[in-house]
Motif scaffolding. Sequence first.
Motif, PDB file in Angstrom:
ATOM      1  N   SER A  27       0.835   9.936  -6.551  1.00  0.00           N
ATOM      2  CA  SER A  27       1.838   9.651  -5.530  1.00  0.00           C
ATOM      3  C   SER A  27       1.802  10.822  -4.562  1.00  0.00           C
ATOM      4  O   SER A  27       1.939  11.974  -4.981  1.00  0.00           O
ATOM      5  CB  SER A  27       3.240   9.550  -6.139  1.00  0.00           C
ATOM      6  OG  SER A  27       3.348   8.428  -6.957  1.00  0.00           O
ATOM      7  N   GLY A  28       1.608  10.526  -3.298  1.00  0.00           N
ATOM      8  CA  GLY A  28       1.543  11.613  -2.327  1.00  0.00           C
ATOM      9  C   GLY A  28       1.121  11.122  -0.962  1.00  0.00           C
ATOM     10  O   GLY A  28       1.308   9.956  -0.616  1.00  0.00           O
TER      11      GLY A  28
ATOM     12  N   ILE B 265      -3.658  10.698   3.088  1.00  0.00           N
ATOM     13  CA  ILE B 265      -4.987  11.318   3.140  1.00  0.00           C
ATOM     14  C   ILE B 265      -5.474  11.677   1.746  1.00  0.00           C
ATOM     15  O   ILE B 265      -6.611  11.402   1.371  1.00  0.00           O
ATOM     16  CB  ILE B 265      -4.975  12.548   4.066  1.00  0.00           C
ATOM     17  CG1 ILE B 265      -4.791  12.101   5.510  1.00  0.00           C
ATOM     18  CG2 ILE B 265      -6.242  13.372   3.903  1.00  0.00           C
ATOM     19  CD1 ILE B 265      -4.550  13.218   6.489  1.00  0.00           C
ATOM     20  N   MET B 266      -4.591  12.296   0.944  1.00  0.00           N
ATOM     21  CA  MET B 266      -4.968  12.680  -0.417  1.00  0.00           C
ATOM     22  C   MET B 266      -5.194  11.436  -1.283  1.00  0.00           C
ATOM     23  O   MET B 266      -6.095  11.407  -2.111  1.00  0.00           O
ATOM     24  CB  MET B 266      -3.906  13.592  -1.027  1.00  0.00           C
ATOM     25  CG  MET B 266      -3.727  14.899  -0.282  1.00  0.00           C
ATOM     26  SD  MET B 266      -5.234  15.884  -0.148  1.00  0.00           S
ATOM     27  CE  MET B 266      -5.354  16.506  -1.798  1.00  0.00           C
ATOM     28  N   ALA B 267      -4.379  10.415  -1.074  1.00  0.00           N
ATOM     29  CA  ALA B 267      -4.531   9.171  -1.835  1.00  0.00           C
ATOM     30  C   ALA B 267      -5.881   8.521  -1.545  1.00  0.00           C
ATOM     31  O   ALA B 267      -6.565   8.054  -2.464  1.00  0.00           O
ATOM     32  CB  ALA B 267      -3.390   8.205  -1.516  1.00  0.00           C
ATOM     33  N   LEU B 268      -6.268   8.502  -0.282  1.00  0.00           N
ATOM     34  CA  LEU B 268      -7.561   7.907   0.082  1.00  0.00           C
ATOM     35  C   LEU B 268      -8.710   8.685  -0.535  1.00  0.00           C
ATOM     36  O   LEU B 268      -9.709   8.098  -0.965  1.00  0.00           O
ATOM     37  CB  LEU B 268      -7.706   7.840   1.602  1.00  0.00           C
ATOM     38  CG  LEU B 268      -6.781   6.861   2.319  1.00  0.00           C
ATOM     39  CD1 LEU B 268      -6.913   7.000   3.828  1.00  0.00           C
ATOM     40  CD2 LEU B 268      -7.060   5.429   1.882  1.00  0.00           C
TER      41      LEU B 268
ATOM     42  N   VAL C 297      -3.483   0.092  -4.455  1.00  0.00           N
ATOM     43  CA  VAL C 297      -2.789   1.008  -3.547  1.00  0.00           C
ATOM     44  C   VAL C 297      -1.460   0.388  -3.151  1.00  0.00           C
ATOM     45  O   VAL C 297      -1.410  -0.760  -2.704  1.00  0.00           O
ATOM     46  CB  VAL C 297      -3.623   1.284  -2.276  1.00  0.00           C
ATOM     47  CG1 VAL C 297      -2.876   2.193  -1.321  1.00  0.00           C
ATOM     48  CG2 VAL C 297      -4.979   1.856  -2.646  1.00  0.00           C
ATOM     49  N   ARG C 298      -0.396   1.157  -3.320  1.00  0.00           N
ATOM     50  CA  ARG C 298       0.920   0.740  -2.841  1.00  0.00           C
ATOM     51  C   ARG C 298       1.318   1.736  -1.768  1.00  0.00           C
ATOM     52  O   ARG C 298       1.659   2.886  -2.062  1.00  0.00           O
ATOM     53  CB  ARG C 298       1.933   0.717  -3.964  1.00  0.00           C
ATOM     54  CG  ARG C 298       3.261   0.190  -3.497  1.00  0.00           C
ATOM     55  CD  ARG C 298       4.155  -0.141  -4.642  1.00  0.00           C
ATOM     56  NE  ARG C 298       5.359  -0.761  -4.119  1.00  0.00           N
ATOM     57  CZ  ARG C 298       6.451  -0.909  -4.801  1.00  0.00           C
ATOM     58  NH1 ARG C 298       6.495  -0.517  -6.055  1.00  0.00           N
ATOM     59  NH2 ARG C 298       7.500  -1.461  -4.265  1.00  0.00           N
ATOM     60  N   ASP C 299       1.265   1.292  -0.531  1.00  0.00           N
ATOM     61  CA  ASP C 299       1.481   2.171   0.621  1.00  0.00           C
ATOM     62  C   ASP C 299       2.899   1.990   1.153  1.00  0.00           C
ATOM     63  O   ASP C 299       3.177   1.100   1.943  1.00  0.00           O
ATOM     64  CB  ASP C 299       0.445   1.842   1.690  1.00  0.00           C
ATOM     65  CG  ASP C 299       0.433   2.834   2.830  1.00  0.00           C
ATOM     66  OD1 ASP C 299       1.456   3.526   3.026  1.00  0.00           O
ATOM     67  OD2 ASP C 299      -0.589   2.907   3.526  1.00  0.00           O
ATOM     68  N   HIS C 300       3.811   2.857   0.711  1.00  0.00           N
ATOM     69  CA  HIS C 300       5.202   2.790   1.152  1.00  0.00           C
ATOM     70  C   HIS C 300       5.325   3.133   2.637  1.00  0.00           C
ATOM     71  O   HIS C 300       6.240   2.651   3.304  1.00  0.00           O
ATOM     72  CB  HIS C 300       6.062   3.752   0.330  1.00  0.00           C
ATOM     73  CG  HIS C 300       6.073   3.443  -1.127  1.00  0.00           C
ATOM     74  ND1 HIS C 300       6.810   2.423  -1.672  1.00  0.00           N
ATOM     75  CD2 HIS C 300       5.406   4.009  -2.164  1.00  0.00           C
ATOM     76  CE1 HIS C 300       6.622   2.386  -2.977  1.00  0.00           C
ATOM     77  NE2 HIS C 300       5.762   3.332  -3.304  1.00  0.00           N
TER      78      HIS C 300
ATOM     79  N   VAL D  11       2.191   7.266  -0.750  1.00  0.00           N
ATOM     80  CA  VAL D  11       1.235   6.253  -1.162  1.00  0.00           C
ATOM     81  C   VAL D  11       1.027   6.438  -2.667  1.00  0.00           C
ATOM     82  O   VAL D  11       0.829   7.559  -3.128  1.00  0.00           O
ATOM     83  CB  VAL D  11      -0.106   6.419  -0.403  1.00  0.00           C
ATOM     84  CG1 VAL D  11      -1.132   5.419  -0.915  1.00  0.00           C
ATOM     85  CG2 VAL D  11       0.105   6.260   1.091  1.00  0.00           C
ATOM     86  N   ASP D  12       1.117   5.350  -3.420  1.00  0.00           N
ATOM     87  CA  ASP D  12       0.920   5.387  -4.866  1.00  0.00           C
ATOM     88  C   ASP D  12      -0.398   4.712  -5.214  1.00  0.00           C
ATOM     89  O   ASP D  12      -0.752   3.689  -4.619  1.00  0.00           O
ATOM     90  CB  ASP D  12       2.039   4.647  -5.603  1.00  0.00           C
ATOM     91  CG  ASP D  12       3.400   5.291  -5.418  1.00  0.00           C
ATOM     92  OD1 ASP D  12       3.455   6.524  -5.316  1.00  0.00           O
ATOM     93  OD2 ASP D  12       4.399   4.556  -5.393  1.00  0.00           O
TER      94      ASP D  12
END
Length: 76
Positions: free
Chosen positions: A8-9, A12-15, A30-33, A49-50
């Motif tokens: 969760s963060g 950019i880091m999630a990608l 991907v769950r993009d809040h 983004v989770d």
Amino acid sequence: MGLINIFSGSEIMALRLRSEVENEGVSVLVRDHIQSATLGGFGSAGLTVDLYIEETDYELVEETIDEFRHRFQDDL
């Protein structure tokens, strides 16, 4: 089995992590809040983004996730 949250963060880091995990042959949900809030007209301050994977796949990418967290611990 179900899904487990591996990150969760920031987007950019999630990608970055998503790419590394998918390179190991594991699918990532991907769950993009941030995107959801923007599309809903609510703004995105403080949202994340989770990333989720199947529990059964965790052992396949555990080392990759740990290495990612170690490399970027100051940015997470």
